[in-house]
Write an enzyme that holds these catalytic residues in place. Sequence first.
Site, PDB file in Angstrom:
ATOM      1  N   LYS A   1       0.867  -1.184   0.000  1.00 31.74           N
ATOM      2  CA  LYS A   1       0.000   0.000   0.000  1.00 31.74           C
ATOM      3  C   LYS A   1       0.891   1.217   0.000  1.00 31.74           C
ATOM      4  O   LYS A   1       2.038   1.163   0.438  1.00 31.74           O
ATOM      5  CB  LYS A   1      -0.864   0.027   1.270  1.00 31.74           C
ATOM      6  CG  LYS A   1      -2.075   0.902   1.136  1.00 31.74           C
ATOM      7  CD  LYS A   1      -3.128   0.169   0.345  1.00 31.74           C
ATOM      8  CE  LYS A   1      -4.495   0.771   0.503  1.00 31.74           C
ATOM      9  NZ  LYS A   1      -5.516  -0.250   0.209  1.00 31.74           N
TER      10      LYS A   1
ATOM     11  N   ASP B   1      -7.206   4.087  -4.500  1.00 33.88           N
ATOM     12  CA  ASP B   1      -7.671   3.915  -3.121  1.00 33.88           C
ATOM     13  C   ASP B   1      -8.338   5.257  -2.755  1.00 33.88           C
ATOM     14  O   ASP B   1      -8.814   5.949  -3.655  1.00 33.88           O
ATOM     15  CB  ASP B   1      -6.484   3.547  -2.210  1.00 33.88           C
ATOM     16  CG  ASP B   1      -6.922   2.957  -0.886  1.00 33.88           C
ATOM     17  OD1 ASP B   1      -7.312   1.781  -0.838  1.00 33.88           O
ATOM     18  OD2 ASP B   1      -6.894   3.690   0.134  1.00 33.88           O
TER      19      ASP B   1
HETATM   20  N1  GLU Z   1      -7.473  -0.013  -2.882  1.00 32.50           N
HETATM   21  C1  GLU Z   1      -8.219  -1.213  -3.058  1.00 32.50           C
HETATM   22  C2  GLU Z   1      -8.151  -2.074  -1.811  1.00 32.50           C
HETATM   23  O1  GLU Z   1      -7.915  -1.591  -0.742  1.00 32.50           O
HETATM   24  C3  GLU Z   1      -7.821  -1.969  -4.315  1.00 32.50           C
HETATM   25  C4  GLU Z   1      -6.407  -2.419  -4.379  1.00 32.50           C
HETATM   26  C5  GLU Z   1      -5.997  -3.007  -5.711  1.00 32.50           C
HETATM   27  O2  GLU Z   1      -6.830  -3.170  -6.586  1.00 32.50           O
HETATM   28  O3  GLU Z   1      -4.805  -3.263  -5.864  1.00 32.50           O
HETATM   29  O4  GLU Z   1      -8.416  -3.244  -1.842  1.00 32.50           O
END
Ligand code: GLU
Length: 419
Positions: free
Chosen positions: A105, A145
């Site tokens: 992340k 996100d």
């Molecule tokens: N931000 C989204 C999550 O927290 C998607 C992450 C992604 O698709 O890599 O799951």
Amino acid sequence: MSTRSVYQDVQKRFHRAADLAKIDSSMRAILASNTNEIVVHFPVRMDDGRIEMFTGYRVQHNDARGPFKGGLRFHPEVELDEVRSLAAWMTWKTAVVDIPFGGAKGGIQIDPSKYSQSELERITRRFTFALGDNIGPDYDIPAPDVNTNARVMAWILDTYLQTRAPGARHNCTHVVTGKPVDLGGSLGRDKATGQGVVWTLEAWAKERGFNLAKMTFTVQGYGNVGSWSARLLAGYGSKMVAAEDHTGSIANPAGIDCEALAAYVRVKGGVAGYEGAKAITHLEFMAAQTDIFIPAALHNQITLETALLIKAKVVAEGANGPTDIEGEAILLERGIDVIPDVLCNSGGVAVSFFEWLQGKHDQMWSLEQVDGELHKKIFKAYEDVRLVAEELKTDRRMAAYVLAIRRLQRVYEQRGIFP
Ligand code: GLU
């Protein structure tokens, strides 16, 4: 709001699950740590000519099951411990929904509403440049996100491509997912997280013998996840009775039109002032009479202070980490079910995997194919979690963590540790 760091909760919950999964101490030590923690400080020229410094993060938690994967958020509260927490959740999430990715992340500590589009573009591009080879199509793949979207992914993609050697520019559009469809994005990615949320609710309603068509719901956060969850749930005949976001809280026991509210939010930037409902306070929102509560905003919203107010039969965690440890204990004690984030909102990253596959193999799936594959993934993950919960007589979150830990453990057992 809990004052404890969200990362302490992440660690505590992990160790509880590790006890339940009965993993040995070396496995525990590996999964409790992050592989890489990248912090970058970078200057960007503002529209008025000034130079401002920014701080960005990328934490890569684990890649035993596949490339690091996870979103990038733009928020003033982004800091290392928050990103560490979100990265670990991605590892559990990708394992629970059983796609060959790890967890990561990142984000920039910034209030995006204070910057112009051209400033945000330069900030995003310079951040991407600063990350350099710490991201890559087969190494670490960012996605949208909180406060980031397909347009931000397009800027990242373009910057990444421009910084490759000319001969290496092609065939790496899968360096990000959640891209615009015209640039290699997937049909169905935009709604995917909300789609997953409502399918976990469908599975839950079936398990519990409820009829979604007769149920009411409330939604916290009316961005991508909240508004898609609401609109898709309305398609089952469920009725939204309250909503809130950073601009305010609104309620209408007779029902709020989810599409009209989404259109209003697109223009006004938030739910406050929507004419089809009356304004209420945050605590009134938390205490609203409802069957389903979908937190789809930020972490630590359901706590010691607010969990007692909730009247829902189920909390479906569209957001990452909306319920802290004390909040969850109160909900469970009161007989309120929790569909945990790592299962409930895993539809987003599942379709990110489909987008990545399409990019890698130069394919374009139909919406039916995307939805069909997602449907299988979500219902299978729900059932896998339910079985572990039954086996260990534990709650769904611990069951989901144990499921993830077991899947990771199998990889380590077979691959061993280098050297
Ligand atoms: N931000 C989204 C999550 O927290 C998607 C992450 C992604 O698709 O890599 O799951």
